[in-house]
Design a protein around this motif. Structure first.
Motif, PDB file in Angstrom:
ATOM      1  N   THR A  28     -30.948 -52.778  15.776  1.00 26.96           N
ATOM      2  CA  THR A  28     -29.482 -52.486  15.092  1.00 26.96           C
ATOM      3  C   THR A  28     -28.772 -53.307  15.972  1.00 26.96           C
ATOM      4  N   TYR A  29     -27.262 -53.590  15.454  1.00 28.90           N
ATOM      5  CA  TYR A  29     -26.896 -53.952  15.970  1.00 28.90           C
ATOM      6  C   TYR A  29     -24.949 -53.432  16.270  1.00 28.90           C
ATOM      7  N   LEU A  30     -24.208 -53.747  17.204  1.00 30.75           N
ATOM      8  CA  LEU A  30     -22.465 -53.228  17.194  1.00 30.75           C
ATOM      9  C   LEU A  30     -22.167 -54.310  17.958  1.00 30.75           C
ATOM     10  N   ILE A  31     -21.320 -54.981  17.024  1.00 33.36           N
ATOM     11  CA  ILE A  31     -20.203 -55.517  17.946  1.00 33.36           C
ATOM     12  C   ILE A  31     -19.021 -54.567  18.756  1.00 33.36           C
ATOM     13  N   ALA A  35     -27.394 -47.182  11.831  1.00 35.83           N
ATOM     14  CA  ALA A  35     -26.234 -48.033  11.230  1.00 35.83           C
ATOM     15  C   ALA A  35     -24.834 -47.188  10.670  1.00 35.83           C
ATOM     16  N   ALA A  36     -25.657 -46.054  10.207  1.00 33.71           N
ATOM     17  CA  ALA A  36     -24.855 -45.523   8.853  1.00 33.71           C
ATOM     18  C   ALA A  36     -24.147 -44.131  10.058  1.00 33.71           C
ATOM     19  N   ASP A  37     -24.758 -43.589  10.648  1.00 36.82           N
ATOM     20  CA  ASP A  37     -24.859 -42.528  11.245  1.00 36.82           C
ATOM     21  C   ASP A  37     -24.177 -43.170  12.481  1.00 36.82           C
ATOM     22  N   ALA A  67     -18.767 -42.193  12.379  1.00 39.35           N
ATOM     23  CA  ALA A  67     -18.599 -41.216  13.583  1.00 39.35           C
ATOM     24  C   ALA A  67     -16.903 -41.832  13.976  1.00 39.35           C
ATOM     25  N   PRO A  68     -16.337 -41.012  14.306  1.00 37.49           N
ATOM     26  CA  PRO A  68     -14.805 -40.957  14.190  1.00 37.49           C
ATOM     27  C   PRO A  68     -14.318 -42.285  14.660  1.00 37.49           C
ATOM     28  N   ARG A  69     -15.154 -42.626  15.850  1.00 35.56           N
ATOM     29  CA  ARG A  69     -14.090 -43.665  16.896  1.00 35.56           C
ATOM     30  C   ARG A  69     -14.471 -45.573  15.497  1.00 35.56           C
ATOM     31  N   ILE A 122     -24.290 -44.718  22.444  1.00 31.25           N
ATOM     32  CA  ILE A 122     -23.140 -44.436  21.859  1.00 31.25           C
ATOM     33  C   ILE A 122     -23.657 -43.467  20.724  1.00 31.25           C
ATOM     34  N   ALA A 123     -22.964 -42.891  20.199  1.00 30.29           N
ATOM     35  CA  ALA A 123     -23.239 -41.474  19.704  1.00 30.29           C
ATOM     36  C   ALA A 123     -22.534 -41.587  18.223  1.00 30.29           C
ATOM     37  N   GLY A 124     -23.724 -41.171  17.226  1.00 30.63           N
ATOM     38  CA  GLY A 124     -23.614 -40.563  15.758  1.00 30.63           C
ATOM     39  C   GLY A 124     -22.625 -39.701  15.955  1.00 30.63           C
ATOM     40  N   ALA A 125     -22.583 -40.554  13.985  1.00 30.12           N
ATOM     41  CA  ALA A 125     -21.709 -38.390  13.607  1.00 30.12           C
ATOM     42  C   ALA A 125     -22.653 -37.640  14.050  1.00 30.12           C
ATOM     43  N   SER A 126     -23.660 -37.112  13.843  1.00 30.64           N
ATOM     44  CA  SER A 126     -24.384 -36.149  13.907  1.00 30.64           C
ATOM     45  C   SER A 126     -24.513 -35.463  15.103  1.00 30.64           C
ATOM     46  N   GLY A 127     -23.657 -36.642  16.731  1.00 34.98           N
ATOM     47  CA  GLY A 127     -23.924 -36.185  17.582  1.00 34.98           C
ATOM     48  C   GLY A 127     -25.041 -36.513  17.836  1.00 34.98           C
TER      49      GLY A 127
END
Length: 108
Positions: free
Chosen positions: A32-35, A90-92, A96-98, A7-12
């Protein structure tokens, strides 16, 4: 744990996650988790969060609430002991746009 999901962050920067399996032994470790739910060729991030103790299951109510609207939502985890690094990641990812807008608490 299964296959790696990048998974990409806004920073790339790209972060590697794994799907949390329901029967998996949950260790008392920071993550760090994502749903997220799988779209055709990528994952749609619905919520970004972090916890000091995966075994405490403080993320379960968030997962259940999101699954009410998105039944195919999955929990993706990235092992990471350092709280400051988890917060930055998590902030990065949330920026991210998506990524979806922030919710409350330590979740993004």
């Amino acid at each position: 744990m299964g296959n790696r999901i990048d998974i990409a962050g806004a920073s790339g920067q790209t972060y590697s996650f794994f799907q949390l399996e329901a029967e998996a032994f949950l260790r008392p470790i920071g993550v760090t988790y994502l749903i997220a739910e799988r779209a055709e060729h990528e994952w749609c991030v619905l919520l970004v969060g972090e916890t000091n103790n995966l075994a405490q299951r403080d993320w379960e109510p968030r997962l259940a609430a999101i699954r009410a609207a998105h039944p195919a939502a999955e929990m993706l985890i990235r092992l990471n002991v350092s709280r400051s690094i988890r917060d930055a990641e998590a902030a990065d990812i949330a920026a991210a746009p998506r990524a979806k807008p922030a919710s409350s608490g330590s979740d993004r």
